[in-house]
Motif scaffolding. Structure first.
Motif, PDB file in Angstrom:
ATOM      1  N   GLU A  74      56.770  49.073  71.597  1.00 50.13           N
ATOM      2  CA  GLU A  74      56.330  49.694  72.847  1.00 50.13           C
ATOM      3  C   GLU A  74      56.624  51.185  72.911  1.00 50.13           C
ATOM      4  N   ARG A  75      57.619  51.648  72.187  1.00 49.61           N
ATOM      5  CA  ARG A  75      57.977  53.069  72.258  1.00 49.61           C
ATOM      6  C   ARG A  75      56.995  53.967  71.511  1.00 49.61           C
ATOM      7  N   TYR A  76      56.160  53.390  70.652  1.00 53.86           N
ATOM      8  CA  TYR A  76      55.252  54.185  69.829  1.00 53.86           C
ATOM      9  C   TYR A  76      53.902  54.408  70.512  1.00 53.86           C
ATOM     10  N   ASP A  77      53.238  55.493  70.120  1.00 51.07           N
ATOM     11  CA  ASP A  77      51.921  55.825  70.657  1.00 51.07           C
ATOM     12  C   ASP A  77      50.806  55.109  69.896  1.00 51.07           C
ATOM     13  N   TYR A  78      51.065  54.741  68.648  1.00 51.10           N
ATOM     14  CA  TYR A  78      50.092  54.051  67.801  1.00 51.10           C
ATOM     15  C   TYR A  78      50.769  52.876  67.106  1.00 51.10           C
ATOM     16  N   ILE A  79      50.009  51.825  66.882  1.00 48.23           N
ATOM     17  CA  ILE A  79      50.483  50.698  66.089  1.00 48.23           C
ATOM     18  C   ILE A  79      49.461  50.462  64.992  1.00 48.23           C
ATOM     19  N   ILE A  80      49.938  50.392  63.758  1.00 43.01           N
ATOM     20  CA  ILE A  80      49.069  50.096  62.625  1.00 43.01           C
ATOM     21  C   ILE A  80      49.433  48.709  62.118  1.00 43.01           C
ATOM     22  N   GLY A  81      48.429  47.882  61.969  1.00 42.15           N
ATOM     23  CA  GLY A  81      48.622  46.548  61.416  1.00 42.15           C
ATOM     24  C   GLY A  81      47.876  46.445  60.104  1.00 42.15           C
ATOM     25  N   ASP A  82      48.561  46.067  59.043  1.00 45.60           N
ATOM     26  CA  ASP A  82      47.900  45.925  57.744  1.00 45.60           C
ATOM     27  C   ASP A  82      48.185  44.543  57.183  1.00 45.60           C
ATOM     28  N   TRP A  83      47.235  44.069  56.383  1.00 49.36           N
ATOM     29  CA  TRP A  83      47.302  42.723  55.821  1.00 49.36           C
ATOM     30  C   TRP A  83      47.653  42.774  54.343  1.00 49.36           C
ATOM     31  N   GLY A  84      48.603  41.941  53.954  1.00 42.86           N
ATOM     32  CA  GLY A  84      48.962  41.778  52.556  1.00 42.86           C
ATOM     33  C   GLY A  84      49.449  40.363  52.335  1.00 42.86           C
ATOM     34  N   TYR A  94      54.270  57.773  66.188  1.00 43.49           N
ATOM     35  CA  TYR A  94      54.199  58.637  67.354  1.00 43.49           C
ATOM     36  C   TYR A  94      53.014  59.592  67.243  1.00 43.49           C
ATOM     37  N   ARG A  95      52.612  60.167  68.383  1.00 39.19           N
ATOM     38  CA  ARG A  95      51.612  61.239  68.341  1.00 39.19           C
ATOM     39  C   ARG A  95      52.261  62.430  67.627  1.00 39.19           C
ATOM     40  N   ASP A  96      51.464  63.351  67.139  1.00 35.08           N
ATOM     41  CA  ASP A  96      51.985  64.434  66.302  1.00 35.08           C
ATOM     42  C   ASP A  96      52.991  65.335  67.015  1.00 35.08           C
ATOM     43  N   ASN A  97      52.851  65.544  68.312  1.00 34.34           N
ATOM     44  CA  ASN A  97      53.752  66.475  69.009  1.00 34.34           C
ATOM     45  C   ASN A  97      54.855  65.760  69.790  1.00 34.34           C
ATOM     46  N   HIS A  98      55.137  64.526  69.470  1.00 36.19           N
ATOM     47  CA  HIS A  98      56.169  63.752  70.170  1.00 36.19           C
ATOM     48  C   HIS A  98      57.547  64.299  69.814  1.00 36.19           C
ATOM     49  N   PRO A  99      58.429  64.470  70.814  1.00 35.10           N
ATOM     50  CA  PRO A  99      59.747  65.057  70.528  1.00 35.10           C
ATOM     51  C   PRO A  99      60.645  64.212  69.611  1.00 35.10           C
ATOM     52  N   LYS A 100      60.476  62.897  69.602  1.00 36.57           N
ATOM     53  CA  LYS A 100      61.310  62.035  68.762  1.00 36.57           C
ATOM     54  C   LYS A 100      60.735  61.831  67.359  1.00 36.57           C
ATOM     55  N   ALA A 101      59.562  62.369  67.108  1.00 43.00           N
ATOM     56  CA  ALA A 101      58.861  62.096  65.849  1.00 43.00           C
ATOM     57  C   ALA A 101      59.437  62.878  64.684  1.00 43.00           C
TER      58      ALA A 101
END
Length: 142
Positions: A74-84, A94-101
């Protein structure tokens, strides 16, 4: 001497081949990041709304996503799901300008992440957290 020359030529050819493959993968990822679905697809999980901004090779599976989703994401701006190996793996960015990134936790690192950590040619999807979130609605999802 001849063997050293042949070995050096072979290494140069392999390096050129790797660079060509990486460039074509990166171009296709960048092109597909720019392509959005015709109508935005909004997913609600954990009380948050996400938009599917990329669905590469039909990687999106709502049932499996809801099973694998964790509140940590929930804290992230994007979630990537990949299959393997028939398993869905989720990673937050996070987005590129996020302070915690950090450099490798921003969405601009996504192409490198897919190239380095995902199975070659795997199906994946990218969800982006919507800015306007629902007002204390009934929970649908996890």
């Amino acid at each position: 001497m001849e063997q050293d020359k042949n070995r050096e030529e072979q290494q140069q050819n392999e390096q050129q081949m790797q660079e060509t493959v990486q460039e074509s993968v990166q171009e296709s990822v960048e092109e597909s990041v720019q392509e959005k679905p015709k109508a935005p697809v909004i997913v609600q999980v954990g009380g948050k709304n996400y938009e599917i901004v990329q669905n590469h090779k039909e990687g999106w599976n709502p049932e499996v996503f809801r099973d694998r989703y964790s509140e940590v994401l929930e804290r992230y701006d994007y979630i990537i799901g990949d299959w393997g190996y028939s398993q869905l793996r989720l990673k937050g960015f996070y987005r590129d300008n996020h302070p915690k990134a950090t450099k490798d936790s921003t969405i601009s690192y996504m192409v490198d992440y897919i190239n380095e950590y995902c199975n070659f040619g795997c199906a994946y999807f990218v969800l982006q957290k919507c800015k306007e979130q629902p007002q204390a609605k009934a929970k649908s999802g996890s």
